[in-house]
Design a protein around this motif. Sequence first.
Motif, mmCIF file in Angstrom:
data_model
loop_
_atom_site.group_PDB
_atom_site.id
_atom_site.type_symbol
_atom_site.label_atom_id
_atom_site.label_comp_id
_atom_site.label_asym_id
_atom_site.label_seq_id
_atom_site.Cartn_x
_atom_site.Cartn_y
_atom_site.Cartn_z
ATOM 1 N N MET A 179 -5.100 6.570 -5.584
ATOM 2 C CA MET A 179 -3.946 5.810 -5.098
ATOM 3 C C MET A 179 -3.314 6.433 -3.859
ATOM 4 S SD MET A 179 -1.953 4.404 -8.475
ATOM 5 C CE MET A 179 -2.543 2.939 -9.333
ATOM 6 N N LEU A 205 -5.674 -5.425 -4.579
ATOM 7 C CA LEU A 205 -5.544 -4.798 -3.257
ATOM 8 C C LEU A 205 -6.908 -4.582 -2.604
ATOM 9 C CD1 LEU A 205 -2.690 -2.205 -3.852
ATOM 10 C CD2 LEU A 205 -2.640 -4.204 -2.347
ATOM 11 N N LEU A 236 -9.763 3.403 3.056
ATOM 12 C CA LEU A 236 -8.814 2.765 2.147
ATOM 13 C C LEU A 236 -9.534 2.061 1.003
ATOM 14 C CD1 LEU A 236 -5.886 2.113 1.533
ATOM 15 C CD2 LEU A 236 -6.022 0.215 3.159
ATOM 16 N N GLY A 289 -3.307 4.826 -0.257
ATOM 17 C CA GLY A 289 -2.382 3.790 0.187
ATOM 18 C C GLY A 289 -1.318 4.290 1.145
ATOM 19 N N LEU A 322 -9.045 2.844 -3.090
ATOM 20 C CA LEU A 322 -8.663 1.804 -4.050
ATOM 21 C C LEU A 322 -9.703 1.647 -5.154
ATOM 22 C CD1 LEU A 322 -7.260 -0.861 -1.567
ATOM 23 C CD2 LEU A 322 -5.942 0.527 -3.177
ATOM 24 N N LEU A 374 0.831 -1.208 0.000
ATOM 25 C CA LEU A 374 0.000 0.000 0.000
ATOM 26 C C LEU A 374 0.864 1.256 0.000
ATOM 27 C CD1 LEU A 374 -2.735 -1.125 2.546
ATOM 28 C CD2 LEU A 374 -3.091 -0.655 0.116
ATOM 29 N N SER A 390 -1.305 3.916 5.343
ATOM 30 C CA SER A 390 -0.292 2.992 5.861
ATOM 31 C C SER A 390 0.622 3.695 6.860
ATOM 32 C CB SER A 390 0.515 2.389 4.714
ATOM 33 O OG SER A 390 1.216 3.371 3.982
ATOM 34 N N LEU A 433 2.077 1.952 -3.480
ATOM 35 C CA LEU A 433 1.077 2.034 -4.545
ATOM 36 C C LEU A 433 1.293 3.255 -5.429
ATOM 37 C CD1 LEU A 433 -1.431 0.729 -5.757
ATOM 38 C CD2 LEU A 433 -2.824 2.032 -4.138
#
Length: 383
Positions: A100, A165, A66, A103, A70, A6, A107, A9
């Motif tokens: 994106m 993902l 998240l 990610g 995605l 992630l 994280s 990404l």
Amino acid sequence: MLLGVLFALTALGTDAWLPALPVAARELGAPVAGMQLTVTTYFLGLAAGQLVWGPLSDRYGRKPVLLAGLALALLASAVCACAGSTAALVLARLAQGFGMSAGPVISRAIVRDLHGHEQGARLMARMLVVFSVIPIAAPLAGALMLALGGWRAVFWLLGGVAAMLLGAVALRFGETVPAERISAHPAQIARSFAAIAAEPKFLAPFAAMLCAQVGIFAFVSNSAFSLVDGLGVAPGAFALLFALVMVGQIAGAWLSSRLVLRLGMPRLLRTGTLLALLSGLVAALCAWAGASHPAFVVLPFMGFLFASALIIPNATSLALQPFARTAGTASSLMGATQFTIGAVVSSALGALFDGTPRPMASAAALAGLGAFLVERRFLRGPR
């Protein structure tokens, strides 16, 4: 492993696309500066998205936010693959970057949810090892897709990764956000951003990390033109050389994860900033001396990325440390600033490109100097 992918990404969205840039420019009849906008707007989307996803994840949880990011990335990748003009591709890349960006921002927040201090830095370094494999594999995969199906196939690849993902997060991800959640009211978000931006314990390590990122952005956004158009490297060979540079980042991240508990974050930051200064200066000296062999670009930038891998995990952990309840918002501010600077660097280097690696190498030298001065002035810890 999931956090590392992630975190990488956004790099995947850049690095897989790099080998196809010159080909797409020729096919769509776009100049270098025009096709460079597909990198610039992608960075702008990353910056804007991170301002949104982080605060929302502080309020509604990391997992649902998240998943939304995605899903947007998947849709935008399909639009990119079907784009019929440079303008359409540029706009679709903006949306792709927006999606994106969920990610890395989330994280980073999860690292702060789980750990602090050196433990957080070690987890960030381990994620960076995974991150660094992606830029090695991505240009190779991008070159392969380019050979098999043209530049549009690269975006079908990115859409497939986003879909995988989505499934992995839905099935394997556990919620980590603290039980006590803050408001998502715009006024509260603005106050949180202001408080974070005024915190000296955030600003100093973030400035060092930002300088390291400038050098990385310079290489990522301009290396294809500097090596392929400037030095005559074939697209397939460029992918291999790009992967070789990323070996430096893998080595640095692995070493940081092994040594941070023993040596501490200040010492690794000191070493990393000094190496960034030296490697950036070597890159600039070689470029301005007119060295025409690709090794005079690859080896100094390998050193710069090694140094950056010592800086980024430790500086990130230090910067997020004061914000247990607003880790997502702090991560948003970090990411948005990084990628805004990335967009500026990408656009500037596209405009300044003179057929040589000199602009790219000069940016790395200035970035290394900045990181060195920030560490010496604001971050110097006990020996």
